[in-house]
Design a protein around this motif. Structure first.
Motif, PDB file in Angstrom:
ATOM      1  N   GLY D  44       0.988  -1.213   0.230  1.00  0.00           N
ATOM      2  CA  GLY D  44      -0.234  -0.174  -0.321  1.00  0.00           C
ATOM      3  C   GLY D  44       1.029   1.118  -0.148  1.00  0.00           C
ATOM      4  N   LYS D  45       2.561   1.317  -0.200  1.00  0.00           N
ATOM      5  CA  LYS D  45       2.825   2.584  -0.741  1.00  0.00           C
ATOM      6  C   LYS D  45       2.443   3.416  -1.663  1.00  0.00           C
ATOM      7  CE  LYS D  45       6.799  -0.259  -1.420  1.00  0.00           C
ATOM      8  NZ  LYS D  45       5.299  -1.510  -1.679  1.00  0.00           N
ATOM      9  N   THR D  46       1.966   3.025  -2.431  1.00  0.00           N
ATOM     10  CA  THR D  46       1.772   3.986  -3.759  1.00  0.00           C
ATOM     11  C   THR D  46       0.041   4.834  -2.967  1.00  0.00           C
ATOM     12  OG1 THR D  46       2.558   3.354  -5.700  1.00  0.00           O
ATOM     13  CG2 THR D  46       0.734   4.054  -6.364  1.00  0.00           C
ATOM     14  N   THR D  47      -0.382   3.270  -2.695  1.00  0.00           N
ATOM     15  CA  THR D  47      -1.619   4.230  -1.929  1.00  0.00           C
ATOM     16  C   THR D  47      -1.306   5.380  -1.246  1.00  0.00           C
ATOM     17  OG1 THR D  47      -2.969   1.894  -2.651  1.00  0.00           O
ATOM     18  CG2 THR D  47      -4.442   3.277  -1.592  1.00  0.00           C
ATOM     19  N   LEU D  48      -1.102   4.986  -0.660  1.00  0.00           N
ATOM     20  CA  LEU D  48      -1.034   5.765   0.778  1.00  0.00           C
ATOM     21  C   LEU D  48       0.033   7.035   0.011  1.00  0.00           C
ATOM     22  CD1 LEU D  48      -0.236   7.074   2.876  1.00  0.00           C
ATOM     23  CD2 LEU D  48       1.622   5.655   3.524  1.00  0.00           C
TER      24      LEU D  48
ATOM     25  N   LEU F 134      -3.563  -4.978  -9.401  1.00  0.00           N
ATOM     26  CA  LEU F 134      -1.996  -5.161  -8.919  1.00  0.00           C
ATOM     27  C   LEU F 134      -1.222  -4.242  -8.323  1.00  0.00           C
ATOM     28  CD1 LEU F 134      -1.354  -8.530 -10.259  1.00  0.00           C
ATOM     29  CD2 LEU F 134      -2.358  -8.409  -8.194  1.00  0.00           C
ATOM     30  N   SER F 135      -0.514  -3.722  -7.494  1.00  0.00           N
ATOM     31  CA  SER F 135       1.293  -2.907  -7.390  1.00  0.00           C
ATOM     32  C   SER F 135       1.627  -3.540  -8.753  1.00  0.00           C
ATOM     33  CB  SER F 135       0.941  -3.753  -6.317  1.00  0.00           C
ATOM     34  OG  SER F 135       1.718  -4.051  -6.176  1.00  0.00           O
ATOM     35  N   ALA F 136       2.611  -2.577  -8.416  1.00  0.00           N
ATOM     36  CA  ALA F 136       3.543  -2.585  -9.152  1.00  0.00           C
ATOM     37  C   ALA F 136       4.373  -3.545  -9.226  1.00  0.00           C
ATOM     38  CB  ALA F 136       4.225  -0.952  -9.650  1.00  0.00           C
ATOM     39  N   GLY F 137       4.786  -3.732  -7.920  1.00  0.00           N
ATOM     40  CA  GLY F 137       5.694  -5.473  -7.978  1.00  0.00           C
ATOM     41  C   GLY F 137       4.916  -6.924  -8.091  1.00  0.00           C
ATOM     42  N   GLN F 138       3.771  -6.775  -7.675  1.00  0.00           N
ATOM     43  CA  GLN F 138       2.588  -8.125  -8.247  1.00  0.00           C
ATOM     44  C   GLN F 138       2.326  -7.928  -9.364  1.00  0.00           C
ATOM     45  OE1 GLN F 138      -0.805  -6.615  -5.579  1.00  0.00           O
ATOM     46  NE2 GLN F 138       0.346  -7.546  -3.766  1.00  0.00           N
TER      47      GLN F 138
HETATM   48  N1  LIG Z   1      -6.459  -0.283  -9.333  1.00  0.00           N
HETATM   49  C1  LIG Z   1      -6.621  -1.192  -7.979  1.00  0.00           C
HETATM   50  N2  LIG Z   1      -8.027  -1.637  -7.587  1.00  0.00           N
HETATM   51  C2  LIG Z   1      -8.051  -2.185  -6.379  1.00  0.00           C
HETATM   52  N3  LIG Z   1      -6.794  -2.680  -5.565  1.00  0.00           N
HETATM   53  C3  LIG Z   1      -5.828  -2.672  -5.714  1.00  0.00           C
HETATM   54  C4  LIG Z   1      -5.683  -1.061  -7.158  1.00  0.00           C
HETATM   55  N4  LIG Z   1      -4.190  -0.956  -6.720  1.00  0.00           N
HETATM   56  C5  LIG Z   1      -3.626  -1.803  -5.923  1.00  0.00           C
HETATM   57  N5  LIG Z   1      -3.938  -2.563  -5.826  1.00  0.00           N
HETATM   58  C6  LIG Z   1      -4.623  -3.224  -4.441  1.00  0.00           C
HETATM   59  O1  LIG Z   1      -3.669  -2.593  -3.158  1.00  0.00           O
HETATM   60  C7  LIG Z   1      -2.772  -2.982  -2.515  1.00  0.00           C
HETATM   61  C8  LIG Z   1      -1.869  -1.663  -2.526  1.00  0.00           C
HETATM   62  O2  LIG Z   1      -0.993  -1.336  -3.794  1.00  0.00           O
HETATM   63  P1  LIG Z   1      -0.379  -0.727  -4.081  1.00  0.00           P
HETATM   64  O3  LIG Z   1      -0.210   0.154  -5.447  1.00  0.00           O
HETATM   65  O4  LIG Z   1      -0.177   0.622  -3.002  1.00  0.00           O
HETATM   66  O5  LIG Z   1       1.648  -1.305  -3.382  1.00  0.00           O
HETATM   67  P2  LIG Z   1       2.964  -0.402  -2.964  1.00  0.00           P
HETATM   68  O6  LIG Z   1       2.967  -0.741  -2.304  1.00  0.00           O
HETATM   69  O7  LIG Z   1       2.923  -0.229  -4.034  1.00  0.00           O
HETATM   70  O8  LIG Z   1       3.299  -1.791  -4.335  1.00  0.00           O
HETATM   71  P3  LIG Z   1       4.855  -2.081  -4.745  1.00  0.00           P
HETATM   72  O9  LIG Z   1       5.442  -2.402  -4.224  1.00  0.00           O
HETATM   73  O10 LIG Z   1       4.431  -3.389  -5.797  1.00  0.00           O
HETATM   74  O11 LIG Z   1       4.803  -0.773  -6.089  1.00  0.00           O
HETATM   75  C9  LIG Z   1      -2.543  -3.982  -3.438  1.00  0.00           C
HETATM   76  O12 LIG Z   1      -1.773  -5.536  -2.995  1.00  0.00           O
HETATM   77  C10 LIG Z   1      -2.760  -4.353  -4.993  1.00  0.00           C
HETATM   78  O13 LIG Z   1      -3.828  -5.327  -4.877  1.00  0.00           O
END
Ligand SMILES: Nc1ncnc2c1ncn2[C@@H]1O[C@H](COP(=O)(O)OP(=O)(O)OP(=O)(O)O)[C@@H](O)[C@H]1O
Ligand code: HEM
Ligand SMILES: Nc1ncnc2c1ncn2[C@@H]1O[C@H](COP(=O)(O)OP(=O)(O)OP(=O)(O)O)[C@@H](O)[C@H]1O
Ligand SMILES: [Mg+2]
Ligand SMILES: [Mg+2]
Lengths: 249, 57, 222, 216, 222, 216
Positions: D44-48, F134-138
Motif C-alpha cells: 500500500g505504499k503507492t496508495t498511501l 495488482l500493485s507495480a511489484g505484484q
Molecule cells: N486499482 C486497484 N484496485 C483494487 N486494488 C488495488 C488497485 N491497485 C492496487 N490495489 C491493491 O492495493 C494494494 C496496494 O497497492 P499499492 O500499489 O499501493 O502497493 P505498493 O505498496 O505500492 O506496491 P509495490 O511495491 O508493488 O509498488 C495491493 O495489494 C493491490 O492488490
C-alpha cells in the motif's frame, strides 16, 4: 428538520427504519394495484372509440408517470449527494436508476403495443415517444456508468454528476422535441386530450398510479438496503448487527 | 361478459395481455432480484463474521 | 491564473500542431461520412438534398464524438492529468483551456469546410450562412458537453463505447435545433428561433460545463 | 503541536476493494526530515502516497500540513507540494524542456530553472528531443527534474530511482538530501538499497503484506 | 496449432465477457446512430424509410469502426502483442481467432437487433431477411479489413482517426452492395446480385486478410 | 564454432533516428551462462534485447542461436525463447492465473506449471485477482512467472527486478541462477546491484552513453 436530515443520513438508522417501512408500503401497493386491476380490467366500461384496447392505459400511463418521477427524484438525490456528500443519497441513485429504467421500458413497450391497434404502427417519431426513448438512454447511461466504475464510491459520485447534467438537459430535450415535432405540421396523432374521463376509468387509473408509487417506494428501500450493506460491509454497525443475531433482515 | 370474452379483449387480446403480462413480469422480477441478493449478502457476511471470530479465538 | 490558462492553451495548441494528422483526420472523417450517403443511396432522386442538413449535422456530431478522446485520455495515461489536478489553479479554468483547444482543432475546422459539403449535397446556397452559424453556435456545446462525458469515463479501461451512450441524450437538442435551423433556411423559412435557442444552450454550457468537468476529473483520477 | 511545520497523518485507514491496507496509521514528517515508506510489494505504499497528495480520499482519518487539514485549503497545499509517481506526467510529443516550461507556468514559477534542472539530472541533448524517444531511465530523469523547477517544500516520490542507472541514483540521492538539509520535507518509497548519510531519515513500515492481509 | 487457436479464442471470449459493457455499448452505438437520423430530420415525410437501408448500413459500418480499436490496441499497450508475435504459432491463424471474437461481439450482435432498427425506420418487413443476410455477409468483411488497418496503425500514438481515413475507401464496396441489396428488397426487386458479390468479397477477405494482418503487426511492433 | 549451443551476435549495429547506438558489436552467451548487458541510461540496452528477440531488425549484423541464424527458422527460435520486458504482457482484466494458462496453451506447454510458478514468485491470493488491481511489484512478479511456465532455454530479461521488493529480488536472482546452472542461457539488464555467486555471469558494456554519442 436538521436532526431529521441527520438521522436519515446515518446508515444504520436508515437500514433499520427502512425495514419497518417496507411491509407497509408493500401492503399499500398490493391493495391499490389490486383495486386498480379489478376496476380497470373488469368494472370499467368499454371505450366506444377504442374498444377493449384502451385498457392498456391502466399500465401505460402509470409507468410513464413513474419513469419521469423517478428521474426527477434521482436528480434531487444527486444534488444532495454532491453537495453534502450524503451516503444515503448516493445509494438512492444507484438503487432507483434500474427501477426507473424498467418503468421507462414498460412505458415504451405498452405504448407501442397500444400504438399498433390504434395508429397501425408500433412506432412513430412523435415528440412524446421520442423524449421517452431519450429518457431511457439517460437511465441506461447512469446505470452503465455506475456499473463500469469498479470503486463503488467513485461510481456513485460519477453517476450523480451524470444524473444532474441529465436533468438540466431534460427540459431542453422536452422543449426541442416538442418544438421539432410541431414545426412542420399540426398534430397528426390526437390522443384523447382530456376527454372528460369516466370516473369508472379515472379511479382505477389513479389507484394504479398510486400503487406503482408505493411499489416503487418499497422496492427502492429494499434495493437501498442491499446497496448500503454492500458498501458498508466493513463498518462497525454491520458487524454489530450481525453479531447481535442479525436483527431485521 | 363471459370469461372467454374477457380474455379475448375485443380482439385486442395480444396487445392487452402482452402489456399487462410484461408489466407484471418486470415488476415481479424487479422485486425478487434484490430480495434474493439481500439474503445472499447477509448470509455471506454472517459466514465471514463467524469465520473471523473463529480464527481470532 | 490568467498565465496558467494561457500556458496550458499554448501547450495544448503546440501538441495539436505536432500531430497535424489528428486534426486532418477529424476533417477527413467529417468529409467521409458525408460522402458515404450518396454511396449508400440512389443519389438522383433529390432525396439527398432534403436529407442534407441532417447528414451534415450528424457528421459533425460523430466526428466530434470520435475526436473527444483526445481531450483527456492521453493526459490520463501519461500522468499529466494528475499533475494538472495537483496544480494550485482552479481546475475549471484549466479545463476550459483544454476544451477550447479541442474545439478549435475540431469544430472550428468543420465549420470552415462545411460550405463545401453543403454544395456537395446540393443544399441551396442561401442556407449556407445559416449552416455555418448553427455550427458555430452548436459545435462548442458538443465539445463542452462531450468533455463532461469523457471526464467521467477517462479512468475506465475500454469505456470508449460508453461515451456514445452517455452523449446521445445530451447531444439531442443541439442536433435538433441545428439541423432544423438549416432545414428552415433551406426551405425559405426563418431560422432565427432555433439559432437563438442554440445560443442559449451555448451560454448554459459555457458557464456550467467546466465545473462539471472539473468535478468529474477529480472523481476519475481517484 | 509538533507538526506545525510539517506533514502529519492521523488515524489513516484505507481499503482497496475488500482488503484493508492499513488502519489507524499515524505518522509525521517535519521540516528537514525524510520519511521512507517501506513495505513489501502490494503493502500500500503507492496508495498511501496518493492519499498524502489528496488525489484519493482516505476511508478514515485526516492529513495535516503545517497544522491545517489538507482538505481545508487544497489550492494552497498543492502549491507547496510536488509529486512524482510511476507516470511521468510528460507529454510524449513535447521535449522535456517544453514540458517543464509549460508546467512551470501552470504552477506559477519561473521558467529559468528548467534548463539547469534538466542538466543537473544528467540530460544532455535529450533536453530537446520529444519524450517518446527517450529511454526508460531518461524519461524518469526528466520527470524528476520537475522537483528542482517547482520550488515546492514537500516532495512526495514513488520509487524515484526506478530505471535509473547507478550514477543517476547517487545523483538523485544527493538532490533529496540537499532538499531536506535546506529545510524541505521528503516522503518517498524505494526498493533500491539507498543509504542517506547526511539527512535525517526515518522509516515507516507498512507491515500488512499480501500474505497476512485481513481477508473480509 | 489448433490448440493455440482455441486457447486464444477462449481467452479473448473470456475477456469480452468480462466487460459486457463493451459489447452492449457497441450495440448501443448502433442503436444511437440509427436514432440520430429521425432526430435530425422531419420524420413524417417518408424520407426516413427511403434512406433506411443506407442508414442501417452506415450505422453498422461506423459502429464496427469504433469498436475496431479493441482488437489489438490493448494487446499492444500491455505487451501481449509482443508475446503473441514471439509465439511459435503461425501468427495469421492467431490473428484470425482475434478477429473472429471481434466479429461475434460486434457484427453478430448488430445482426440480431437489426430487425428492431428496421421497424424504427419503417422499413418494409419483407426486406428484413435480406437486411440480415446482407449484414451477415458484410460485417465479417468489415471486421477483417478493419483489422488490417488497425494492425498498421496500432503503434502510432494518436492514430485513432487515421483509421477511418484508411478504411472508408476499403469499406465502400461493402457499403454499396449491402445497402443496395436491402434497397432492392425494400422496393420489391431481386437482391440476389449484390448478395452474391458480398459473398465473393467475404471469401476473398477470409483468405487474404489474416496474412495481411500478421504482416502489418510485425511492422507495427518494431 | 564455439556457439553451437548458445546465442551469438556478429557485428551488430543499430541506429535510432540519427544516432548510432552501437556498432560492430559481437558477443556470445553459451549454455549455462548469464550475460548482463550493462550501460548507462539510454545506451541501448532495451534496443539490443529487442534485436535479440527478433522483434526488431538490426541495421547490420546477424544473430545466431545454436549455430543458426535466427531469421532462418523463426518459429523454432521463438519456441526456445522467453522475453520479459518493461510491459507485462498480461491482460488487465484477467487474473495472473488465467493469463498464464492462456499463454501456456499459446506456446503449447502444459498448464500444470502455472500455479506453482506464480506461487514460487510469492503471489498468494493475488493469483486470482484481475491484473489491473495488482500493485507495480505484484504485476512484475506475475509477468516473471512466465519464465517458469514456458520451459524455454533462452531467457531475455529487461530489468527483471524493477519494482520488486528486496525479498523478491533475491528470489528472482535464485531463479535466474538455477536456470543457468540447469543449462539454460540468460541475457539480462539491471540497474540493481545484484551479485550472482553460483552462476557464470559475464558483463557486456554498451559504452556509448548519451553524452559521447556519435552524432550523425
Ligand atoms: N486499482 C486497484 N484496485 C483494487 N486494488 C488495488 C488497485 N491497485 C492496487 N490495489 C491493491 O492495493 C494494494 C496496494 O497497492 P499499492 O500499489 O499501493 O502497493 P505498493 O505498496 O505500492 O506496491 P509495490 O511495491 O508493488 O509498488 C495491493 O495489494 C493491490 O492488490
Ligand atoms: C411507444 C409509444 C408511446 C410512448 C413512449 C408513450 C409515452 C407516454 C408518456 C411519456 C406519457 C406521460 C406524459 C405526461 O404525463 O406528460 C404518456 C401518457 C399517455 N399516453 Fe402514451 N405513449 C405511447 C403510446 C401511446 C398510445 C398509442 C396511446 C393511445 C392511443 C397513448 C396514450 C396515452 C395517454 C392517454 C396518456 C395520458 C395523457 C396525459 O397524462 O395527459 N400513448 N405516454
Ligand atoms: N522510439 C524511439 N525512437 C527514437 N529513439 C529512441 C526510441 N526509443 C529509444 N530511443 C533512443 O535510443 C537510445 C537507447 O534507448 P534504450 O531504450 O535502448 O536505452 P536503455 O539502454 O534501455 O536505457 P534505460 O537504462 O534508460 O532503460 C536512447 O538514447 C533513446 O534516446
Ligand atoms: Mg507502488
Ligand atoms: Mg531500457
Amino acid at each position: 428538520m436538521k436532526t431529521w436530515f441527520h438521522q436519515w443520513g446515518s446508515a444504520p438508522y436508515f437500514y433499520g427504519r427502512a425495514s419497518r417501512w417496507i411491509p407497509w408500503l408493500s401492503l399499500l401497493a398490493l391493495g391499490t394495484i389490486a383495486y386498480g386491476l379489478v376496476g380497470g380490467l373488469v368494472l370499467a366500461p368499454v371505450d366506444y372509440q377504442q374498444g377493449q384496447g384502451y385498457r392498456i392505459i391502466f399500465v401505460h400511463v402509470p409507468s410513464a408517470w413513474m419513469s419521469m418521477f423517478i428521474y426527477t427524484s434521482m436528480a434531487f438525490a444527486a444534488a444532495i449527494a454532491l453537495i453534502w456528500r450524503m451516503k444515503i443519497a448516493e445509494v438512492y441513485i444507484s438503487a432507483a436508476a434500474p427501477i426507473g429504467a424498467s418503468f421507462t421500458f414498460l412505458a415504451l413497450l405498452t405504448g407501442s403495443l397500444w400504438g399498433k391497434p390504434m395508429w397501425g404502427t408500433y412506432w412513430v417519431w412523435d415528440a412524446r415517444l421520442t423524449s421517452e426513448l431519450i429518457l431511457l438512454f439517460l437511465y441506461l447511461g447512469v446505470i452503465g456508468l455506475y456499473s463500469a466504475i469498479e470503486d463503488k464510491r467513485s461510481a456513485a459520485r460519477a453517476a450523480s454528476v451524470l444524473a444532474l447534467v441529465g436533468v438540466v438537459n431534460i427540459p431542453i430535450i422536452h422543449y426541442s422535441v416538442e418544438w421539432w415535432h410541431t414545426l412542420h405540421q399540426g398534430a397528426t396523432i390526437t390522443k384523447f386530450d382530456k376527454p372528460s374521463m369516466d370516473t369508472a376509468m379515472l379511479w382505477p387509473l389513479l389507484s394504479m398510479a398510486l400503487g406503482f408509487t408505493f411499489y416503487f417506494g418499497a422496492l427502492v428501500l429494499v434495493r437501498m438496503r442491499v446497496g448500503l450493506l454492500q458498501r458498508e460491509r466493513y463498518s462497525r454497525w454491520v458487524s454489530d448487527m450481525l453479531n447481535s443475531g442479525g436483527s431485521a433482515s | 361478459m363471459s370469461l372467454a370474452e374477457f380474455f379475448a379483449m375485443g380482439g385486442h387480446a395480444f396487445y392487452v395481455w402482452t402489456s399487462f403480462g410484461a408489466v407484471a413480469a418486470v415488476m415481479i422480477i424487479n422485486l425478487i432480484v434484490p430480495v434474493v441478493s439481500h439474503k445472499k449478502l447477509l448470509s455471506e457476511l454472517r459466514r465471514q463474521a463467524s469465520r473471523k471470530e473463529g480464527s481470532t479465538k | 491564473m490568467r498565465k496558467a490558462f494561457f500556458a496550458l492553451l499554448g501547450r495544448d495548441f503546440t501538441l495539436a500542431i505536432r500531430r497535424p494528422g489528428e486534426i486532418v483526420d477529424a476533417w477527413m472523417f467529417f468529409i467521409l461520412i458525408v460522402c458515404l450517403f450518396p454511396l449508400g443511396t440512389n443519389p438522383d432522386d433529390g432525396l439527398l438534398t432534403a436529407f442534407a442538413p441532417a447528414i451534415i449535422w450528424i457528421a459533425a456530431l460523430l466526428s466530434t464524438l470520435l475526436s473527444l478522446d483526445r481531450i483527456f485520455k492521453s493526459d490520463f495515461l501519461d500522468g499529466s492529468l494528475e499533475q494538472l489536478l495537483l496544480s494550485p489553479q482552479p481546475v475549471a479554468i484549466l479545463v476550459f483551456a483544454k476544451v477550447l483547444v479541442h474545439w478549435v482543432s475540431s469544430g472550428l475546422l468543420l465549420i470552415l469546410i462545411s460550405p463545401l459539403m453543403a454544395i456537395f449535397l446540393g443544399l441551396p446556397t442561401e442556407a449556407i450562412p445559416v449552416l455555418m452559424l448553427s455550427l458555430l453556435l452548436g459545435t462548442p456545446v458538443l465539445s463542452l458537453v462531450g468533455a463532461i462525458a469523457v471526464a467521467l469515463t477517462v479512468g475506465l479501461r475500454g469505456a470508449g463505447l460508453l461515451l456514445p451512450l452517455l452523449l446521445l441524450p445530451l447531444y439531442t437538442p443541439v442536433l435538433i435545433f441545428g439541423s432544423h435551423a438549416v432545414q428552415a433556411a433551406a426551405t425559405g423559412m426563418s431560422a432565427v428561433g432555433p439559432l437563438y435557442l442554440l445560443g442559449a444552450i451555448l451560454l448554459l454550457a459555457v458557464t456550467l460545463a467546466p465545473l462539471a468537468i472539473a468535478a468529474s476529473l477529480r472523481i476519475s483520477v481517484e | 503541536m509538533t507538526s506545525q511545520f510539517g506533514l502529519r497523518a492521523d488515524e489513516l485507514a484505507c481499503r482497496r476493494d475488500d482488503r484493508l491496507l492499513f488502519d489507524a496509521l499515524g505518522f509525521h514528517a517535519e521540516k528537514g526530515q525524510m520519511l521512507e515508506i517501506c513495505g513489501k510489494n502490494g503493502s500500500g505504499k503507492t496508495t498511501l502516497l496518493r492519499l498524502l497528495c489528496g488525489l484519493r480520499q482516505p476511508d478514515e482519518g485526516q492529513i495535516f500540513w503545517r497544522g491545517q487539514n489538507i482538505l481545508d485549503d487544497p489550492e494552497n497545499y498543492r502549491q507547496t507540494l510536488c509529486y512524482v509517481g510511476h507516470l511521468s506526467g510528460l507529454k510524449a510529443d513535447l521535449s522535456p524542456y517544453d514540458n517543464l516550461c509549460a508546467e512551470s507556468q501552470l504552477f506559477g514559477v519561473s521558467q529559468d530553472a528548467v534548463e539547469p534542472a534538466l542538466q543537473s539530472l544528467g540530460l544532455g541533448r535529450e533536453i530537446d528531443i520529444p519524450c517518446h524517444r527517450l529511454s526508460a531511465g531518461q524519461l524518469q530523469r526528466a520527470s524528476l527534474a520537475r522537483l528542482l523547477v517547482r520550488g515546492a517544500d514537500l516532495w512526495i516520490l514513488d520509487e524515484p530511482c526506478a530505471s535509473l542507472d547507478r550514477d543517476a541514483q547517487l545523483n538523485v540521492q544527493t538532490i533529496l538530501e540537499n532538499h531536506a538539509l535546506a529545510g524541505g520535507t521528503v516522503v518517498f518509497t524505494t526498493h533500491q538499497p539507498i543509504e542517506f548519510k547526511r539527512a535525517d531519515v526515518r522509516q515507516l513500515w507498512l507491515s500488512k503484506s499480501p500474505g497476512d492481509a485481513v481477508d473480509a
